[in-house]
Design an enzyme around this catalytic site. Sequence first.
Site, PDB file in Angstrom:
ATOM      1  N   GLY A  42      -9.126   3.885   6.658  1.00 11.28           N
ATOM      2  CA  GLY A  42      -8.795   5.276   6.965  1.00 11.28           C
ATOM      3  C   GLY A  42      -7.322   5.513   7.240  1.00 11.28           C
ATOM      4  O   GLY A  42      -6.784   6.549   6.849  1.00 11.28           O
ATOM      5  N   PHE A  43      -6.671   4.551   7.881  1.00 11.98           N
ATOM      6  CA  PHE A  43      -5.283   4.779   8.277  1.00 11.98           C
ATOM      7  C   PHE A  43      -4.452   3.508   8.171  1.00 11.98           C
ATOM      8  O   PHE A  43      -4.984   2.412   8.373  1.00 11.98           O
ATOM      9  CB  PHE A  43      -5.227   5.294   9.725  1.00 11.98           C
ATOM     10  CG  PHE A  43      -5.992   6.576   9.917  1.00 11.98           C
ATOM     11  CD1 PHE A  43      -5.389   7.803   9.660  1.00 11.98           C
ATOM     12  CD2 PHE A  43      -7.327   6.555  10.295  1.00 11.98           C
ATOM     13  CE1 PHE A  43      -6.108   8.986   9.788  1.00 11.98           C
ATOM     14  CE2 PHE A  43      -8.063   7.732  10.431  1.00 11.98           C
ATOM     15  CZ  PHE A  43      -7.445   8.957  10.184  1.00 11.98           C
ATOM     16  N   GLY A  44      -3.172   3.688   7.895  1.00 14.37           N
ATOM     17  CA  GLY A  44      -2.239   2.571   7.920  1.00 14.37           C
ATOM     18  C   GLY A  44      -1.803   2.332   9.359  1.00 14.37           C
ATOM     19  O   GLY A  44      -2.111   3.124  10.254  1.00 14.37           O
ATOM     20  N   GLY A  45      -1.103   1.234   9.578  1.00 16.71           N
ATOM     21  CA  GLY A  45      -0.491   0.979  10.875  1.00 16.71           C
ATOM     22  C   GLY A  45      -1.421   0.526  11.987  1.00 16.71           C
ATOM     23  O   GLY A  45      -1.048   0.577  13.158  1.00 16.71           O
ATOM     24  N   HIS A  61      -0.972  -1.176  -4.541  1.00 16.64           N
ATOM     25  CA  HIS A  61      -2.264  -0.864  -3.917  1.00 16.64           C
ATOM     26  C   HIS A  61      -2.321   0.638  -3.615  1.00 16.64           C
ATOM     27  O   HIS A  61      -1.471   1.168  -2.900  1.00 16.64           O
ATOM     28  CB  HIS A  61      -2.416  -1.683  -2.637  1.00 16.64           C
ATOM     29  CG  HIS A  61      -3.752  -1.545  -1.968  1.00 16.64           C
ATOM     30  ND1 HIS A  61      -4.857  -2.266  -2.350  1.00 16.64           N
ATOM     31  CD2 HIS A  61      -4.155  -0.756  -0.938  1.00 16.64           C
ATOM     32  CE1 HIS A  61      -5.892  -1.930  -1.569  1.00 16.64           C
ATOM     33  NE2 HIS A  61      -5.485  -1.007  -0.715  1.00 16.64           N
ATOM     34  N   MET A 115      -8.731   8.248  -0.454  1.00 21.03           N
ATOM     35  CA  MET A 115      -9.640   8.627   0.645  1.00 21.03           C
ATOM     36  C   MET A 115     -10.092  10.072   0.467  1.00 21.03           C
ATOM     37  O   MET A 115      -9.287  10.929   0.087  1.00 21.03           O
ATOM     38  CB  MET A 115      -8.919   8.493   1.984  1.00 21.03           C
ATOM     39  CG  MET A 115      -8.273   7.136   2.212  1.00 21.03           C
ATOM     40  SD  MET A 115      -7.608   7.017   3.883  1.00 21.03           S
ATOM     41  CE  MET A 115      -6.687   5.475   3.760  1.00 21.03           C
ATOM     42  N   MET A 160     -11.964   4.667  -1.182  1.00 22.38           N
ATOM     43  CA  MET A 160     -12.688   4.884   0.082  1.00 22.38           C
ATOM     44  C   MET A 160     -13.317   6.261  -0.022  1.00 22.38           C
ATOM     45  O   MET A 160     -12.906   7.217   0.635  1.00 22.38           O
ATOM     46  CB  MET A 160     -11.709   4.780   1.262  1.00 22.38           C
ATOM     47  CG  MET A 160     -11.279   3.352   1.568  1.00 22.38           C
ATOM     48  SD  MET A 160      -9.757   3.264   2.533  1.00 22.38           S
ATOM     49  CE  MET A 160      -8.564   3.302   1.198  1.00 22.38           C
ATOM     50  N   MET A 218     -11.843  -5.934   4.508  1.00 16.80           N
ATOM     51  CA  MET A 218     -11.035  -5.069   5.380  1.00 16.80           C
ATOM     52  C   MET A 218     -10.758  -5.773   6.700  1.00 16.80           C
ATOM     53  O   MET A 218     -11.675  -6.314   7.329  1.00 16.80           O
ATOM     54  CB  MET A 218     -11.748  -3.738   5.661  1.00 16.80           C
ATOM     55  CG  MET A 218     -11.908  -2.814   4.464  1.00 16.80           C
ATOM     56  SD  MET A 218     -10.377  -2.395   3.596  1.00 16.80           S
ATOM     57  CE  MET A 218      -9.408  -1.613   4.888  1.00 16.80           C
ATOM     58  N   ASP A 268      -6.906  -6.428   3.700  1.00 13.65           N
ATOM     59  CA  ASP A 268      -6.240  -5.127   3.788  1.00 13.65           C
ATOM     60  C   ASP A 268      -6.285  -4.605   5.216  1.00 13.65           C
ATOM     61  O   ASP A 268      -7.361  -4.385   5.756  1.00 13.65           O
ATOM     62  CB  ASP A 268      -6.967  -4.165   2.822  1.00 13.65           C
ATOM     63  CG  ASP A 268      -6.311  -2.805   2.715  1.00 13.65           C
ATOM     64  OD1 ASP A 268      -5.262  -2.582   3.350  1.00 13.65           O
ATOM     65  OD2 ASP A 268      -6.857  -1.961   1.972  1.00 13.65           O
ATOM     66  N   GLY A 269      -5.079  -4.422   5.782  1.00 14.29           N
ATOM     67  CA  GLY A 269      -4.979  -3.832   7.101  1.00 14.29           C
ATOM     68  C   GLY A 269      -4.305  -4.732   8.109  1.00 14.29           C
ATOM     69  O   GLY A 269      -4.774  -5.841   8.360  1.00 14.29           O
ATOM     70  N   GLY A 270      -3.183  -4.276   8.652  1.00 14.49           N
ATOM     71  CA  GLY A 270      -2.517  -4.997   9.729  1.00 14.49           C
ATOM     72  C   GLY A 270      -1.786  -6.252   9.315  1.00 14.49           C
ATOM     73  O   GLY A 270      -1.462  -7.093  10.156  1.00 14.49           O
ATOM     74  N   SER A 314       0.847  -1.196   0.000  1.00 20.38           N
ATOM     75  CA  SER A 314       0.000   0.000   0.000  1.00 20.38           C
ATOM     76  C   SER A 314       0.883   1.246   0.000  1.00 20.38           C
ATOM     77  O   SER A 314       1.638   1.486   0.943  1.00 20.38           O
ATOM     78  CB  SER A 314      -0.895   0.020   1.230  1.00 20.38           C
ATOM     79  OG  SER A 314      -1.408   1.331   1.394  1.00 20.38           O
ATOM     80  N   HIS A 332      -8.028   1.288  -4.525  1.00 12.71           N
ATOM     81  CA  HIS A 332      -9.026   1.060  -3.464  1.00 12.71           C
ATOM     82  C   HIS A 332      -9.697   2.395  -3.149  1.00 12.71           C
ATOM     83  O   HIS A 332      -9.101   3.268  -2.532  1.00 12.71           O
ATOM     84  CB  HIS A 332      -8.279   0.481  -2.245  1.00 12.71           C
ATOM     85  CG  HIS A 332      -9.114   0.295  -1.015  1.00 12.71           C
ATOM     86  ND1 HIS A 332      -8.571   0.048   0.223  1.00 12.71           N
ATOM     87  CD2 HIS A 332     -10.457   0.321  -0.826  1.00 12.71           C
ATOM     88  CE1 HIS A 332      -9.534  -0.076   1.128  1.00 12.71           C
ATOM     89  NE2 HIS A 332     -10.691   0.107   0.520  1.00 12.71           N
ATOM     90  N   ASP A 356      -4.518   3.702  -2.115  1.00 12.23           N
ATOM     91  CA  ASP A 356      -5.642   4.022  -1.228  1.00 12.23           C
ATOM     92  C   ASP A 356      -6.135   5.440  -1.446  1.00 12.23           C
ATOM     93  O   ASP A 356      -5.464   6.405  -1.078  1.00 12.23           O
ATOM     94  CB  ASP A 356      -5.202   3.840   0.227  1.00 12.23           C
ATOM     95  CG  ASP A 356      -5.032   2.379   0.599  1.00 12.23           C
ATOM     96  OD1 ASP A 356      -6.003   1.620   0.436  1.00 12.23           O
ATOM     97  OD2 ASP A 356      -3.928   1.997   1.038  1.00 12.23           O
ATOM     98  N   GLY A 397       1.111  -2.278   4.002  1.00  9.52           N
ATOM     99  CA  GLY A 397       1.667  -0.925   3.952  1.00  9.52           C
ATOM    100  C   GLY A 397       2.889  -0.813   4.828  1.00  9.52           C
ATOM    101  O   GLY A 397       4.030  -0.867   4.358  1.00  9.52           O
TER     102      GLY A 397
END
Length: 216
Positions: free
Chosen positions: A140-143, A31, A35, A66, A135, A173-175, A6, A64, A33, A195
């Site tokens: 909304g946010f990485g990390g 990827h 937003m 959002m 998801m 997607d995410g974590g 990402s 992606h 993102d 990401g």
Amino acid sequence: MKIAPSLLSCDFSKMGEEIKRIDKSGADWMHLDVMDGHFVPNITFGAPVIKAVRGFSDKPFDVHLMISEPLKYIDDFSDAGADIITFHIESSSDPEQTIEKIRSRGVKPGLVIKPNTPAKAVFPYLDKIDLVLVMTVEPGFGGQSFMENMLPKVKEIKDECRRLGIDMPVEVDGGIGEGTIAKAAAAGVDICVAGTAVFKANDAAKAIQSLKALCK
Ligand code: DX5
Ligand code: ZN
């Protein structure tokens, strides 16, 4: 397992170079993102930025969205060079119309579900799309931390596709990182967005390699 880094976690002051670097590091997809500060509480970049960096890699651009009204912007993101466009079923655009619009532009359509949306929300569209994105964090946010309790949705979607005789790739997607990717692989995930795990590593190639190794 395909890895889709990402770009949200890249150095935006040299996004083109970052894409080149990640391309050479074994990324399968890029990827991106998008937003809008309305559908999610954060703003990133839009079609002009994607268009500007498109030439830095030949890998598929996985965009992606959002954003609240994806249908309005499908032409822009298609013109920018997206290969795959995923949009949220929770957005205010009609899913069927949006899928058709993406397809009419020669781009692969995919649907995304947020953590509070059940897997069955995408069932009516499975024969019309090329990808489902589940998801594993609130968008909304990485990390953020991986929500392992989202993985049963992957099996539900795969089971329904099998029943329908459809071969559907599922992305999460995410974590995603070294501590979580094996669980995603075991759940049947085909593509992992990553990401932080790729861009905050000292060596992106090694990071991608070890993520993939953990899936075997
Ligand atoms: C979150 C984005 C993700 C995010 C992933 O809304 O859709 O793509 O950048 O970042 P990590 O891998 O750091 O969780
Ligand atoms: Zn994403």
